[in-house]
Design a protein around this motif. Structure first.
Motif, PDB file in Angstrom:
ATOM      1  N   SER A  79      46.190  24.011 183.143  1.00  0.00           N
ATOM      2  CA  SER A  79      44.804  23.612 182.785  1.00  0.00           C
ATOM      3  C   SER A  79      44.562  23.817 181.289  1.00  0.00           C
ATOM      4  O   SER A  79      43.921  23.000 180.634  1.00  0.00           O
ATOM      5  N   GLU A  80      45.167  24.936 180.805  1.00  0.00           N
ATOM      6  CA  GLU A  80      45.060  25.209 179.366  1.00  0.00           C
ATOM      7  C   GLU A  80      45.673  24.056 178.567  1.00  0.00           C
ATOM      8  O   GLU A  80      45.068  23.526 177.611  1.00  0.00           O
ATOM      9  N   ALA A  81      46.863  23.643 179.060  1.00  0.00           N
ATOM     10  CA  ALA A  81      47.575  22.567 178.369  1.00  0.00           C
ATOM     11  C   ALA A  81      46.759  21.288 178.396  1.00  0.00           C
ATOM     12  O   ALA A  81      46.662  20.584 177.390  1.00  0.00           O
ATOM     13  N   THR A  82      46.184  21.035 179.567  1.00  0.00           N
ATOM     14  CA  THR A  82      45.356  19.826 179.681  1.00  0.00           C
ATOM     15  C   THR A  82      44.197  19.887 178.693  1.00  0.00           C
ATOM     16  O   THR A  82      43.895  18.902 177.992  1.00  0.00           O
ATOM     17  N   LYS A  83      43.617  21.099 178.670  1.00  0.00           N
ATOM     18  CA  LYS A  83      42.481  21.273 177.760  1.00  0.00           C
ATOM     19  C   LYS A  83      42.924  21.007 176.320  1.00  0.00           C
ATOM     20  O   LYS A  83      42.293  20.232 175.588  1.00  0.00           O
ATOM     21  N   VAL A  84      44.041  21.657 176.005  1.00  0.00           N
ATOM     22  CA  VAL A  84      44.538  21.531 174.635  1.00  0.00           C
ATOM     23  C   VAL A  84      44.863  20.081 174.317  1.00  0.00           C
ATOM     24  O   VAL A  84      44.515  19.553 173.247  1.00  0.00           O
ATOM     25  N   LYS A  85      45.481  19.451 175.353  1.00  0.00           N
ATOM     26  CA  LYS A  85      45.853  18.037 175.161  1.00  0.00           C
ATOM     27  C   LYS A  85      44.609  17.208 174.886  1.00  0.00           C
ATOM     28  O   LYS A  85      44.548  16.420 173.924  1.00  0.00           O
ATOM     29  N   ASN A  86      43.623  17.428 175.748  1.00  0.00           N
ATOM     30  CA  ASN A  86      42.377  16.660 175.561  1.00  0.00           C
ATOM     31  C   ASN A  86      41.769  16.926 174.192  1.00  0.00           C
ATOM     32  O   ASN A  86      41.304  16.004 173.510  1.00  0.00           O
ATOM     33  N   GLN A  87      41.803  18.231 173.847  1.00  0.00           N
ATOM     34  CA  GLN A  87      41.264  18.633 172.551  1.00  0.00           C
ATOM     35  C   GLN A  87      41.972  17.869 171.440  1.00  0.00           C
ATOM     36  O   GLN A  87      41.336  17.248 170.576  1.00  0.00           O
ATOM     37  N   ILE A  88      43.354  17.928 171.589  1.00  0.00           N
ATOM     38  CA  ILE A  88      44.155  17.292 170.538  1.00  0.00           C
ATOM     39  C   ILE A  88      43.852  15.812 170.473  1.00  0.00           C
ATOM     40  O   ILE A  88      43.629  15.244 169.394  1.00  0.00           O
ATOM     41  N   ILE A  89      43.770  15.216 171.696  1.00  0.00           N
ATOM     42  CA  ILE A  89      43.530  13.765 171.715  1.00  0.00           C
ATOM     43  C   ILE A  89      42.178  13.456 171.071  1.00  0.00           C
ATOM     44  O   ILE A  89      42.052  12.580 170.206  1.00  0.00           O
ATOM     45  N   SER A  90      41.193  14.271 171.505  1.00  0.00           N
ATOM     46  CA  SER A  90      39.851  13.961 170.976  1.00  0.00           C
ATOM     47  C   SER A  90      39.790  14.237 169.471  1.00  0.00           C
ATOM     48  O   SER A  90      39.197  13.458 168.704  1.00  0.00           O
TER      49      SER A  90
END
Lengths: 358, 164
Positions: free
Chosen positions: B81-92
């Motif tokens: 979930s952390e990775a997803t969050k980070v990924k989303n963060q990075i994408i955004s």
């Protein structure tokens, strides 16, 4: 199909056996008896004499029919030892001239006789009979069997450490464990280990001799455990063990009754009880085994009393029945003797914590 | 009576034989047999208790494993979930950055275009002005070659001035 099933059925077999005996009975019995006793002067059959002769000790070991193994006669006389074969005294009534006296068998007992076959009462008292009789010989035979069996089992235990029992070992182990767990441990308590050798030896000694005594011919055909001398020795051993190993509670119980005024009654009673317990052991084993032999011999004697083969099916059926009971009795008496012996030992060495009244 | 009278000989031999039998069996048979049976019973007992302990240990290990597994699973989920969050963060973040950059570029381009356009317009204006001047000069030169026309024009101009 129907015939086949009838042939196979047990009822048919039994009826066949009965028919066999009935056919035998149809023969004139006199013809058969005349074959064995050609002399016209037939001695009247005396069951009491025959039976008592059969259960008594003998100086020769009977095998089958009239054949026998002669056994050594050992006599301790006032002049010295006399050793000779019992064959010299056969047939009964033969006078054997020994080194010091003349001997003759009277009712299977060696008696000193004068030259004209008269019992010499004075010299008889000087002669002690230490012969290897049938009972002694059979006792040695069963003793050797016991030694062989249990030495081999003992070596099997050494070879198969920690493994499940095998062969004859697995037949004897339940008995050994039975004596340990169901006889010695509950009756004697924690100190049972010191008495295990005695109890096991007594149990197997009585058991094997009971069973061999039931075999009607060689190597059986004797009456060792039904002999008062043997049971006397066994119970004297128990008497000695019980009273030598007894602790102070046991003696206090006998000599210091509570309350004190029971002194006069209780001390004699207790002293009698010291001896009555082993005497009961002695008589119980002797009487049970002897009674079994007497019943079997009586049932067989029926054939001779009626002097007819017609009675033989009845005799055989009853003898088989009594023999089956005697197998039970053989185990039961060995068990009871061992159990009561351990009970008496247990009573003598028990630590009393509560003080009993009387 | 004879039946219940013990014979001395048999008593002697029985005592002797029984005591020898007792000694031999006791020493060479009963003792080792009972010892072996005892030993085996004890080994069975210890084996059983050991098996029990092992079973407990196994249960403990299993529950421990389960706990570990549960923890690992939870950790994995957390990491995911952390990775997803980070990924989303990075994408955004990347999107934002790209967006900003794009608009900045566009802005720059527009300014550049405007500049270039202004420069080009100025240039065109200059060109047009000089061309018109040249043309006017040439036209004027052509018209004022004859005097009559010059006069006429002056007359017209004067008229206009009068009117005004």
């Amino acid at each position: 199909m129907i015939n086949g099933s009838i042939l196979k059925s047990k009822i048919f077999n039994i009826s066949l056996i009965c028919a066999f005996f009935l056919t035998l009975g149809a023969f004139p019995t006199k013809a058969l008896s005349q074959e064995t006793k050609p002399e016209g002067a037939e001695k009247k059959f005396d069951p009491k004499e025959t039976i008592l002769e059969h259960i008594a000790d003998k100086h020769e070991w009977h095998m089958f029919g009239k054949s026998y193994i002669p056994l050594p006669v050992i006599l301790y006389t006032d002049k010295g030892l006399e050793i000779f074969s019992s064959a010299n005294l056969q047939p009964q009534g033969t006078v054997y001239a020994g080194k010091y006296y003349n001997y003759m068998l009277v009712n299977n007992k060696i008696k000193v006789v004068t030259a004209d076959k008269q019992i010499d009462a004075v010299n008889n008292k000087k002669v002690w009979d230490f012969s290897i009789t049938q009972n002694v010989a059979s006792m040695w035979m069963t003793g050797i069997i016991l030694l062989l069996v249990f030495f081999s089992i003992s070596s099997t235990y050494k070879k198969r450490v920690g493994k499940a029992p095998k062969g004859i070992q697995s037949w004897m182990e339940p008995l050994i464990l039975f004596i340990r767990d169901d006889i010695a441990l509950p009756n004697i308590g924690v100190k049972y280990k010191a008495y295990m050798s005695l109890l096991l030896t007594i149990f197997f000694f009585i058991l094997i001799n009971n069973i061999f005594g039931m075999i009607p011919f060689f190597p059986g055909g004797y009456n060792l455990t039904g002999n008062i001398a043997v049971t006397l020795v066994l119970s004297v051993i128990i008497l000695l063990v019980v009273n030598l190993k007894a602790n102070k509670h046991y003696w206090k119980h006998i000599f210091v009754p509570n309350p004190w005024w029971l002194f006069i009654i209780m001390i004699p009673v207790e002293i009698v009880s010291i001896f009555s317990k082993p005497i009961a052991l002695m008589i119980r084993l002797f009487a049970n085994i002897t009674a079994g032999h007497i019943i079997v011999l009586s049932l067989v004697s029926l054939i001779f009393i009626f002097n007819s083969l017609w009675i033989s099916p009845v005799s055989v059926v009853f003898v088989v029945f009594i023999d089956a009971i005697e197998v039970l009795v053989a185990f039961l008496q060995a068990y009871i003797f061992t159990m009561l012996a351990s009970l008496f030992i247990g009573m003598a060495i028990q630590e009393h914590h509560d003080h009993e009244v009387i | 009576m004879e039946l219940v009278t013990p014979e001395v000989g048999l008593i002697f031999w029985t005592t002797l034989s029984f005591l020898i039998l007792l000694f031999l069996l006791g020493k060479f048979a009963w003792k080792p047999i009972l010892a072996a049976v005892n030993e085996r019973e004890q080994s069975i007992e210890t084996a059983l208790s050991r098996a029990e302990a092992v079973k407990e240990e196994m249960a403990r290990l299993t529950s421990e494993n389960e706990a570990l597994l549960k923890g690992a699973r939870a950790e994995r989920d957390a990491i995911l979930s952390e990775a997803t969050k980070v990924k989303n963060q990075i994408i955004s973040d990347a999107k934002d950055a790209a967006h900003k950059e794009g608009s900045r570029q566009i802005e720059l381009a527009r300014i550049e275009i405007n500049n270039q356009k202004a420069i080009a317009m100025a240039d065109v204006k200059n060109q047009v002005a000089s061309l018109s001047l040249e043309i006017a000069e040439k036209v004027l030169r052509k018209q004022f070659e004859d005097q009559k026309k010059q006069d006429e024009l002056v007359k017209d101009l004067l008229k206009e001035v009068k009117l005004s």
